[in-house]
Write a protein that holds these residues in place. Sequence first.
Motif, short mmCIF file in Angstrom:
data_model
loop_
_atom_site.label_atom_id
_atom_site.label_comp_id
_atom_site.label_asym_id
_atom_site.label_seq_id
_atom_site.Cartn_x
_atom_site.Cartn_y
_atom_site.Cartn_z
N ASN A 74 0.83 -1.21 0.00
CA ASN A 74 0.00 0.00 0.00
C ASN A 74 0.86 1.26 0.00
O ASN A 74 0.57 2.23 -0.72
N HIS A 75 1.93 1.27 0.78
CA HIS A 75 2.84 2.42 0.81
C HIS A 75 3.49 2.64 -0.56
O HIS A 75 3.64 3.78 -1.01
N ILE A 76 3.89 1.56 -1.20
CA ILE A 76 4.51 1.67 -2.53
C ILE A 76 3.52 2.23 -3.53
O ILE A 76 3.85 3.10 -4.35
N LYS A 77 2.27 1.76 -3.47
CA LYS A 77 1.24 2.29 -4.37
C LYS A 77 1.06 3.80 -4.17
O LYS A 77 0.98 4.56 -5.14
N MET A 78 1.00 4.21 -2.92
CA MET A 78 0.81 5.64 -2.65
C MET A 78 2.02 6.45 -3.09
O MET A 78 1.88 7.55 -3.64
N TRP A 79 3.23 5.95 -2.85
CA TRP A 79 4.44 6.66 -3.25
C TRP A 79 4.46 6.87 -4.75
O TRP A 79 4.73 7.97 -5.24
N ILE A 80 4.15 5.81 -5.51
CA ILE A 80 4.14 5.93 -6.97
C ILE A 80 3.02 6.84 -7.43
O ILE A 80 3.19 7.63 -8.37
N ILE A 84 3.29 10.34 -10.08
CA ILE A 84 2.70 10.43 -11.42
C ILE A 84 2.50 11.90 -11.78
O ILE A 84 1.87 12.65 -11.03
N PRO A 85 3.02 12.31 -12.93
CA PRO A 85 2.89 13.72 -13.33
C PRO A 85 1.48 14.01 -13.87
O PRO A 85 0.68 13.10 -14.08
N LYS A 86 1.23 15.28 -14.10
CA LYS A 86 -0.07 15.64 -14.66
C LYS A 86 -0.20 15.05 -16.07
O LYS A 86 0.79 14.76 -16.74
N ILE A 87 -1.42 14.86 -16.48
CA ILE A 87 -1.71 14.21 -17.75
C ILE A 87 -1.35 15.15 -18.90
O ILE A 87 -1.78 16.29 -18.94
N ILE A 97 5.25 2.73 -16.97
CA ILE A 97 6.06 1.94 -16.04
C ILE A 97 5.56 2.12 -14.62
O ILE A 97 5.45 1.16 -13.84
N GLN A 98 5.21 3.37 -14.28
CA GLN A 98 4.64 3.62 -12.96
C GLN A 98 3.34 2.83 -12.77
O GLN A 98 3.12 2.22 -11.72
N GLU A 99 2.50 2.83 -13.78
CA GLU A 99 1.22 2.13 -13.68
C GLU A 99 1.42 0.62 -13.57
O GLU A 99 0.71 -0.05 -12.82
N ASP A 100 2.40 0.08 -14.30
CA ASP A 100 2.69 -1.35 -14.20
C ASP A 100 3.19 -1.72 -12.80
O ASP A 100 2.81 -2.75 -12.25
N THR A 101 4.02 -0.87 -12.24
CA THR A 101 4.54 -1.12 -10.89
C THR A 101 3.42 -1.03 -9.86
O THR A 101 3.35 -1.84 -8.93
N LEU A 179 13.74 2.47 -11.31
CA LEU A 179 13.68 3.54 -10.32
C LEU A 179 13.73 4.92 -10.96
O LEU A 179 12.97 5.82 -10.56
N ASP A 180 14.58 5.11 -11.96
CA ASP A 180 14.68 6.42 -12.61
C ASP A 180 13.35 6.81 -13.26
O ASP A 180 12.90 7.95 -13.14
N LYS A 181 12.72 5.87 -13.95
CA LYS A 181 11.45 6.16 -14.63
C LYS A 181 10.31 6.32 -13.63
O LYS A 181 9.34 7.02 -13.89
N ILE A 182 10.40 5.64 -12.50
CA ILE A 182 9.35 5.80 -11.48
C ILE A 182 9.44 7.16 -10.83
O ILE A 182 8.44 7.85 -10.64
N LYS A 183 10.69 7.57 -10.50
CA LYS A 183 10.87 8.88 -9.85
C LYS A 183 10.63 10.03 -10.81
O LYS A 183 10.06 11.05 -10.43
N LYS A 184 11.09 9.88 -12.03
CA LYS A 184 10.97 10.96 -13.01
C LYS A 184 10.50 10.35 -14.33
O LYS A 184 11.31 10.02 -15.19
N PRO A 185 9.18 10.18 -14.49
CA PRO A 185 8.66 9.46 -15.65
C PRO A 185 8.85 10.18 -16.98
O PRO A 185 8.90 9.55 -18.02
N ARG A 186 8.95 11.50 -16.95
CA ARG A 186 9.12 12.25 -18.20
C ARG A 186 10.43 13.00 -18.14
O ARG A 186 10.69 13.76 -17.21
N SER A 187 11.24 12.81 -19.15
CA SER A 187 12.48 13.59 -19.21
C SER A 187 12.15 14.92 -19.89
O SER A 187 11.32 15.00 -20.79
#
Length: 194
Positions: A74-80, A84-87, A97-101, A179-187
Amino acid sequence: MADCKLNIPVPDPKAFNHEPASKKRKTEDGDVVNNVDGSHVIILPEGSVPINHKVVDVINIIKPQAIELIDHANHIKMWITYMIPKIEDGNNFGVSIQEDTMAEARQIESEAATYLDQISRYFLTRGKIVSKIAKYPHVDDYRRTIQELDEKEFISLRLVVTEMRNHYASLHDLIMKNLDKIKKPRSTNTDNMY
Protein backbone atom coordinates in the motif's frame (compact mmCIF):
# COMPACT_ATOMS: atom_id res chain seq x y z
CA MET A 1 2.98 -33.74 11.65
CA ALA A 2 2.17 -35.45 14.91
CA ASP A 3 -1.47 -36.01 15.45
CA CYS A 4 -3.35 -33.74 17.78
CA LYS A 5 -5.31 -35.32 20.66
CA LEU A 6 -8.87 -34.08 20.36
CA ASN A 7 -10.18 -34.78 23.91
CA ILE A 8 -13.37 -36.25 22.48
CA PRO A 9 -13.84 -39.72 23.91
CA VAL A 10 -15.31 -42.56 21.89
CA PRO A 11 -18.27 -43.84 23.90
CA ASP A 12 -18.72 -47.55 24.50
CA PRO A 13 -21.15 -49.23 22.13
CA LYS A 14 -24.54 -49.83 23.73
CA ALA A 15 -26.66 -52.91 23.28
CA PHE A 16 -30.04 -52.10 21.83
CA ASN A 17 -33.21 -53.98 22.62
CA HIS A 18 -34.16 -54.04 18.91
CA GLU A 19 -36.85 -51.43 19.38
CA PRO A 20 -36.73 -48.54 16.97
CA ALA A 21 -35.15 -45.55 18.63
CA SER A 22 -37.17 -42.40 18.75
CA LYS A 23 -35.78 -39.78 16.43
CA LYS A 24 -37.71 -36.92 17.97
CA ARG A 25 -36.11 -34.38 20.23
CA LYS A 26 -37.43 -31.39 22.05
CA THR A 27 -35.60 -28.11 21.79
CA GLU A 28 -35.20 -25.63 24.62
CA ASP A 29 -38.32 -23.85 23.39
CA GLY A 30 -40.35 -27.05 23.69
CA ASP A 31 -40.64 -27.60 19.93
CA VAL A 32 -40.38 -31.18 18.66
CA VAL A 33 -37.72 -31.80 16.00
CA ASN A 34 -37.93 -34.93 13.82
CA ASN A 35 -35.16 -36.90 12.11
CA VAL A 36 -32.27 -35.93 14.37
CA ASP A 37 -29.13 -37.97 13.72
CA GLY A 38 -26.00 -38.36 15.81
CA SER A 39 -25.22 -38.06 19.50
CA HIS A 40 -26.60 -35.18 21.49
CA VAL A 41 -23.55 -33.34 22.82
CA ILE A 42 -24.12 -31.21 25.89
CA ILE A 43 -20.60 -31.03 27.27
CA LEU A 44 -17.30 -32.68 26.42
CA PRO A 45 -16.19 -34.63 29.49
CA GLU A 46 -12.49 -33.91 28.97
CA GLY A 47 -12.87 -30.18 28.40
CA SER A 48 -12.47 -28.18 25.22
CA VAL A 49 -10.91 -29.54 22.07
CA PRO A 50 -7.33 -28.25 21.75
CA ILE A 51 -5.94 -26.45 18.75
CA ASN A 52 -2.98 -27.78 16.82
CA HIS A 53 -0.21 -25.80 18.51
CA LYS A 54 2.34 -26.40 15.75
CA VAL A 55 0.06 -24.89 13.11
CA VAL A 56 -0.97 -22.01 15.39
CA ASP A 57 2.68 -21.21 16.15
CA VAL A 58 3.38 -20.91 12.42
CA ILE A 59 0.24 -18.82 11.92
CA ASN A 60 1.33 -16.47 14.73
CA ILE A 61 4.57 -15.86 12.81
CA ILE A 62 3.06 -15.55 9.33
CA LYS A 63 0.00 -13.42 10.09
CA PRO A 64 1.90 -10.27 11.16
CA GLN A 65 4.21 -10.70 8.15
CA ALA A 66 1.21 -10.85 5.79
CA ILE A 67 -0.26 -7.72 7.37
CA GLU A 68 3.10 -6.00 7.00
CA LEU A 69 3.27 -7.06 3.33
CA ILE A 70 -0.15 -5.48 2.75
CA ASP A 71 1.06 -2.25 4.39
CA HIS A 72 4.29 -2.18 2.36
CA ALA A 73 2.44 -2.75 -0.92
CA ASN A 74 0.00 0.00 0.00
CA HIS A 75 2.84 2.42 0.81
CA ILE A 76 4.51 1.67 -2.53
CA LYS A 77 1.24 2.29 -4.37
CA MET A 78 0.81 5.64 -2.65
CA TRP A 79 4.44 6.66 -3.25
CA ILE A 80 4.14 5.93 -6.97
CA THR A 81 0.76 7.65 -7.12
CA TYR A 82 2.32 10.86 -5.83
CA MET A 83 5.10 10.58 -8.44
CA ILE A 84 2.70 10.43 -11.42
CA PRO A 85 2.89 13.72 -13.33
CA LYS A 86 -0.07 15.64 -14.66
CA ILE A 87 -1.71 14.21 -17.75
CA GLU A 88 -0.15 15.40 -21.02
CA ASP A 89 0.04 14.22 -24.61
CA GLY A 90 3.05 12.12 -25.53
CA ASN A 91 6.11 10.97 -23.64
CA ASN A 92 4.08 8.65 -21.37
CA PHE A 93 6.45 5.68 -21.35
CA GLY A 94 7.59 6.45 -17.80
CA VAL A 95 3.99 6.81 -16.67
CA SER A 96 3.17 3.37 -18.06
CA ILE A 97 6.06 1.94 -16.04
CA GLN A 98 4.64 3.62 -12.96
CA GLU A 99 1.22 2.13 -13.68
CA ASP A 100 2.69 -1.35 -14.20
CA THR A 101 4.54 -1.12 -10.89
CA MET A 102 1.39 0.04 -9.13
CA ALA A 103 -0.54 -2.86 -10.65
CA GLU A 104 2.07 -5.29 -9.33
CA ALA A 105 1.85 -3.75 -5.85
CA ARG A 106 -1.95 -3.95 -6.01
CA GLN A 107 -1.75 -7.63 -6.98
CA ILE A 108 0.62 -8.38 -4.10
CA GLU A 109 -1.66 -6.55 -1.67
CA SER A 110 -4.64 -8.61 -2.85
CA GLU A 111 -2.79 -11.92 -2.55
CA ALA A 112 -1.57 -11.09 0.96
CA ALA A 113 -5.18 -10.41 1.98
CA THR A 114 -6.06 -13.83 0.55
CA TYR A 115 -3.44 -15.39 2.84
CA LEU A 116 -5.19 -13.89 5.86
CA ASP A 117 -8.55 -15.17 4.61
CA GLN A 118 -7.06 -18.65 4.22
CA ILE A 119 -6.11 -18.67 7.92
CA SER A 120 -9.68 -17.80 8.94
CA ARG A 121 -11.10 -20.51 6.67
CA TYR A 122 -8.76 -23.08 8.24
CA PHE A 123 -10.11 -22.43 11.74
CA LEU A 124 -13.71 -22.40 10.52
CA THR A 125 -13.27 -25.70 8.66
CA ARG A 126 -11.47 -27.30 11.58
CA GLY A 127 -14.22 -26.21 13.96
CA LYS A 128 -16.89 -27.76 11.74
CA ILE A 129 -15.01 -31.05 11.58
CA VAL A 130 -14.48 -31.09 15.35
CA SER A 131 -18.21 -30.55 15.87
CA LYS A 132 -18.85 -33.51 13.55
CA ILE A 133 -16.47 -35.61 15.67
CA ALA A 134 -18.35 -34.60 18.81
CA LYS A 135 -21.64 -35.52 17.15
CA TYR A 136 -20.38 -38.77 15.58
CA PRO A 137 -17.54 -39.94 17.87
CA HIS A 138 -17.42 -43.47 16.40
CA VAL A 139 -16.57 -42.28 12.88
CA ASP A 140 -12.78 -42.46 12.61
CA ASP A 141 -12.82 -40.78 9.21
CA TYR A 142 -13.69 -37.46 10.85
CA ARG A 143 -10.76 -37.85 13.24
CA ARG A 144 -8.45 -38.59 10.32
CA THR A 145 -9.82 -35.57 8.48
CA ILE A 146 -8.54 -33.31 11.28
CA GLN A 147 -5.03 -34.73 10.84
CA GLU A 148 -5.20 -34.29 7.07
CA LEU A 149 -6.53 -30.74 7.40
CA ASP A 150 -3.73 -29.80 9.81
CA GLU A 151 -1.09 -31.25 7.47
CA LYS A 152 -2.62 -29.48 4.48
CA GLU A 153 -2.64 -26.16 6.35
CA PHE A 154 0.98 -26.60 7.43
CA ILE A 155 2.06 -27.23 3.84
CA SER A 156 -0.05 -24.32 2.66
CA LEU A 157 1.55 -22.01 5.23
CA ARG A 158 4.99 -23.04 3.97
CA LEU A 159 3.89 -22.04 0.47
CA VAL A 160 2.56 -18.72 1.81
CA VAL A 161 5.96 -17.90 3.30
CA THR A 162 7.65 -18.73 0.00
CA GLU A 163 5.15 -16.61 -1.94
CA MET A 164 5.60 -13.64 0.40
CA ARG A 165 9.36 -13.86 -0.08
CA ASN A 166 8.88 -14.00 -3.85
CA HIS A 167 6.54 -11.00 -3.77
CA TYR A 168 9.07 -8.90 -1.90
CA ALA A 169 11.85 -9.97 -4.27
CA SER A 170 9.89 -9.34 -7.48
CA LEU A 171 8.58 -5.96 -6.34
CA HIS A 172 12.06 -4.89 -5.23
CA ASP A 173 13.50 -6.02 -8.55
CA LEU A 174 10.83 -4.19 -10.55
CA ILE A 175 11.32 -0.96 -8.61
CA MET A 176 15.13 -1.04 -8.70
CA LYS A 177 15.27 -1.71 -12.45
CA ASN A 178 12.89 1.16 -13.17
CA LEU A 179 13.68 3.54 -10.32
CA ASP A 180 14.68 6.42 -12.61
CA LYS A 181 11.45 6.16 -14.63
CA ILE A 182 9.35 5.80 -11.48
CA LYS A 183 10.87 8.88 -9.85
CA LYS A 184 10.97 10.96 -13.01
CA PRO A 185 8.66 9.46 -15.65
CA ARG A 186 9.12 12.25 -18.20
CA SER A 187 12.48 13.59 -19.21
CA THR A 188 12.62 17.26 -20.10
CA ASN A 189 14.02 18.25 -23.46
CA THR A 190 16.09 21.02 -21.90
CA ASP A 191 18.44 18.40 -20.43
CA ASN A 192 19.35 17.20 -23.91
CA MET A 193 19.36 20.53 -25.80
CA TYR A 194 22.86 21.72 -24.91
